[in-house]
Write an enzyme that holds these catalytic residues in place. Structure first.
Site, PDB file in Angstrom:
ATOM      1  N   LYS A 105       0.932  -1.071   0.156  1.00 53.10           N
ATOM      2  CA  LYS A 105      -0.149   0.178   0.016  1.00 53.10           C
ATOM      3  C   LYS A 105       0.978   1.259   0.031  1.00 53.10           C
ATOM      4  CE  LYS A 105       0.815   1.356   4.472  1.00 53.10           C
ATOM      5  NZ  LYS A 105       1.488   2.411   4.994  1.00 53.10           N
ATOM      6  N   PRO A 129       9.312  -4.716  -0.018  1.00 47.74           N
ATOM      7  CA  PRO A 129      10.399  -4.340   1.094  1.00 47.74           C
ATOM      8  C   PRO A 129       9.773  -4.291   2.329  1.00 47.74           C
ATOM      9  CG  PRO A 129      10.639  -2.783  -0.876  1.00 47.74           C
ATOM     10  CD  PRO A 129       9.404  -3.632  -1.045  1.00 47.74           C
ATOM     11  N   ALA A 151       9.100  -0.723   5.599  1.00 47.49           N
ATOM     12  CA  ALA A 151       9.553   0.352   4.786  1.00 47.49           C
ATOM     13  C   ALA A 151       8.273   1.377   4.415  1.00 47.49           C
ATOM     14  CB  ALA A 151       9.663  -0.474   3.139  1.00 47.49           C
ATOM     15  N   LEU A 158       5.221   0.283   3.461  1.00 43.54           N
ATOM     16  CA  LEU A 158       4.501  -0.315   2.525  1.00 43.54           C
ATOM     17  C   LEU A 158       3.664  -1.047   2.733  1.00 43.54           C
ATOM     18  CD1 LEU A 158       7.392  -0.530  -0.262  1.00 43.54           C
ATOM     19  CD2 LEU A 158       5.612   1.335   0.032  1.00 43.54           C
ATOM     20  N   GLY A 159       3.410  -1.172   4.268  1.00 48.59           N
ATOM     21  CA  GLY A 159       2.518  -2.368   4.588  1.00 48.59           C
ATOM     22  C   GLY A 159       2.533  -3.689   4.439  1.00 48.59           C
ATOM     23  N   GLY A 160       3.699  -4.094   3.990  1.00 47.46           N
ATOM     24  CA  GLY A 160       3.927  -5.694   3.667  1.00 47.46           C
ATOM     25  C   GLY A 160       3.602  -6.658   4.589  1.00 47.46           C
ATOM     26  N   ASP A 168      -2.564  -1.596  10.560  1.00 48.41           N
ATOM     27  CA  ASP A 168      -2.636  -1.311   9.045  1.00 48.41           C
ATOM     28  C   ASP A 168      -3.474  -2.393   8.270  1.00 48.41           C
ATOM     29  OD1 ASP A 168      -1.296   0.958   8.370  1.00 48.41           O
ATOM     30  OD2 ASP A 168       0.413   0.119   7.963  1.00 48.41           O
TER      31      ASP A 168
HETATM   32  O1  C5P Z   1      -0.939  -1.234  15.056  1.00 44.51           O
HETATM   33  P1  C5P Z   1       0.871  -1.263  14.620  1.00 44.51           P
HETATM   34  O2  C5P Z   1       1.467  -2.300  15.892  1.00 44.51           O
HETATM   35  O3  C5P Z   1       1.081  -1.577  13.635  1.00 44.51           O
HETATM   36  O4  C5P Z   1       1.364   0.086  15.278  1.00 44.51           O
HETATM   37  C1  C5P Z   1       2.551   0.216  15.487  1.00 44.51           C
HETATM   38  C2  C5P Z   1       3.220   1.333  16.292  1.00 44.51           C
HETATM   39  O5  C5P Z   1       2.850   2.570  15.528  1.00 44.51           O
HETATM   40  C3  C5P Z   1       2.250   1.412  17.336  1.00 44.51           C
HETATM   41  O6  C5P Z   1       2.939   0.881  18.461  1.00 44.51           O
HETATM   42  C4  C5P Z   1       2.098   3.069  17.598  1.00 44.51           C
HETATM   43  O7  C5P Z   1       3.580   3.491  18.318  1.00 44.51           O
HETATM   44  C5  C5P Z   1       2.282   3.544  16.373  1.00 44.51           C
HETATM   45  N1  C5P Z   1       0.781   3.861  15.879  1.00 44.51           N
HETATM   46  C6  C5P Z   1       0.192   5.199  16.429  1.00 44.51           C
HETATM   47  N2  C5P Z   1      -0.939   5.265  15.763  1.00 44.51           N
HETATM   48  C7  C5P Z   1      -1.717   4.585  14.781  1.00 44.51           C
HETATM   49  C8  C5P Z   1      -0.816   3.532  14.145  1.00 44.51           C
HETATM   50  C9  C5P Z   1       0.406   2.959  14.742  1.00 44.51           C
HETATM   51  O8  C5P Z   1       0.842   5.620  17.130  1.00 44.51           O
HETATM   52  N3  C5P Z   1      -2.905   4.919  14.373  1.00 44.51           N
END
Ligand code: C5P
Length: 341
Positions: free
Chosen positions: A18, A110, A113, A115-117, A152
Site C-alpha cells: 500500500k 520491501p 518500509a 509499504l504495509g507488507g 494497517d
Molecule cells: O498497530 P501497529 O502495531 O502496526 O502500530 C505500530 C506502532 O505505530 C504502534 O505501537 C504505535 O506506536 C504507532 N501507531 C500509532 N497510531 C496509529 C498506528 C500506529 O501511534 N494509528
C-alpha cells in the site's frame, strides 16, 4: 473419522503493498495510538502466499525472496492462530479446531518500509486460512481480528483505495482512479525505521510547519476521489501530496542522512519525492508504469556511478509499480485469489 487435512484445498493469495497518498495525524488517542486521516491505495507490487495442509501438528511458515526477519515475529503465523481461535469460538464442535497449515510466503515487498507488507500478509493469511478451511467469519469478526494484529491490517481486508481513520480500523472505500493506472517508483534505502519511534518523535513535537496542512490536503483528496479522480489528475497533484505526510519530518529527524538522499533523488528525477507511511520508502508518481520503470533505470545508473548517496549496508530496493486498478473493495480482493488444483 476422516483425516481433517483431507478437507483442505491448497489456496494462493497475492498480498498487495500500500501507499499512503496522504497521512495526517489528527491527534493522540487515550490508548497511546494516534488518530489518523489517510488516503491509502493498494499497489501492483505483491507478496505471494500459498496455504496447504501441514504434515505435522502445527502451522509452519517458509519465507523466500526478501529477508523478512525472524519467523517468530512474522504476523502470518499470528494471523492464522488468531483466525483459528475465532473460528473455533464461533462453531465449537466434535471436529476440533481447524487443522494446521503449511504456508509459503514469497516476499517481494520491501520490509519495514512504510509499504504495509507485513500487514498485507496478515490480512491475506486471515482470508487464505478461512478459504483453506472452508470456514467463514462475519465482517465484524474479521475486522476485530485484523485490528488486533495491527493498525494497517483492516485496510487490506477491505481492498481498494480507502480513507483510513481512527487508529486504522475505520476504512471507507473510495472510488478507484479513472483511466490508466499511475506508475509509482518506490526507492527504499537500506536503513531501519521503526514505526513506533517515528510516532514517538512526532509526539515529542517534531512536526511539519503549517499546522493541519496535511489534514486539509487529505480531506481534499478524499473528496476528489469520492467525486471520481483520474490517474492523470492525481499525478498533477504530486507536489501537494509529497508534502501531505505529517510523519515525514519525524522520520527525517530519526534518519538525518535521508535528507541528502531525498534531495539527490529529487534532483536526479526532477519530480517531487513523497514518503509512504513512516518511511523510509521514497515515492515518486508517474503517468504510467513505463515512465516509472525508466526512472528506476535512472536511479540504478546513478547509484552505480556514485551520484546518489549510499545509506546503510545495502543498495536501496528499487521497485517500479502501479497504483492497483480495480473496481473496489470486495471484487479487488477476490480477484487476487487463485485456487491451485
Ligand atoms: O498497530 P501497529 O502495531 O502496526 O502500530 C505500530 C506502532 O505505530 C504502534 O505501537 C504505535 O506506536 C504507532 N501507531 C500509532 N497510531 C496509529 C498506528 C500506529 O501511534 N494509528
Amino acid at each position: 473419522m476422516s483425516d481433517p487435512t483431507n478437507r483442505l484445498a491448497p489456496v494462493v493469495r497475492l498480498a498487495q503493498a500500500k501507499l499512503n497518498l496522504t497521512l495526517a495525524i489528527v491527534g493522540p488517542r487515550p490508548d497511546g495510538y494516534h488518530a489518523l486521516h489517510s488516503v491509502v491505495v493498494p499497489l501492483g507490487l505483491t507478496d505471494r502466499l500459498s496455504f496447504a495442509p501441514a504434515p505435522g501438528g502445527r502451522d509452519t511458515l517458509h519465507v523466500g525472496g526478501r529477508d523478512a526477519g525472524p519467523i517468530a515475529e512474522n504476523l502470518v503465523l499470528r494471523a492464522i492462530a488468531a483466525t483459528r481461535r475465532a473460528v473455533g469460538a464461533r462453531s465449537p464442535g466434535p471436529a476440533g479446531p481447524p487443522p494446521p497449515l503449511a504456508v509459503r510466503l514469497e516476499k517481494r515487498i520491501p520490509v519495514a518500509a512504510g509499504l504495509g507488507g507485513g500487514s498485507s500478509d496478515a490480512a491475506a493469511a486471515i482470508d487464505g486460512a478461512l478459504e483453506a478451511w472452508g470456514a467463514e467469519l462475519e465482517p465484524a469478526e474479521r475486522l476485530a481480528l485484523a485490528i488486533g494484529l495491527g493498525s494497517d491490517v483492516p485496510f487490506f481486508l477491505a481492498g481498494g483505495p480507502a480513507l483510513i481513520e481512527g487508529r486504522g480500523e475505520r476504512v471507507t472505500s473510495l472510488a478507484p482512479l479513472r483511466g490508466e493506472p499511475p506508475g509509482v517508483l518506490l526507492v527504499t534505502p537500506a536503513v531501519a525505521v521503526r514505526t513506533p519511534d517515528v510516532f514517538a518523535a512526532w509526539a515529542s513535537g517534531i512536526r511539519p510547519p503549517g499546522a493541519c496542512a496535511a489534514r486539509a490536503s487529505s480531506e481534499h483528496l478524499a473528496a476528489e476521489l469520492r467525486a471520481g479522480l483520474s490517474g492523470t489528475d492525481l499525478v498533477r497533484r504530486s507536489a501537494v501530496l509529497a508534502a501531505a505526510n505529517d510523519l515525514l519530518s519525524a522520520t527525517l529527524a530519526l534518519v538525518p542522512e535521508l535528507v541528502a538522499f531525498r534531495r539527490a533523488l529529487a534532483r536526479l528525477l526532477g519530480r517531487p519525492i513523497g514518503q509512504s507511511g513512516s518511511g523510509p520508502t521514497c515515492l515518486v508518481l508517474y503517468p504510467s508504469l513505463v515512465e516509472a520503470a525508466a526512472a528506476a533505470d535512472l536511479v540504478r545508473e546513478a547509484l552505480g556511478a556514485g551520484r546518489l548517496p549510499r545509506l546503510g549496508m545495502d543498495d536501496p530496493a528499487i521497485e517500479p509499480t502501479t497504483i492497483a486498478a480495480g473496481p473496489g473493495a470486495k471484487a479487488a480482493s477476490d480477484s487476487t485469489m487463485i485456487r491451485e488444483e
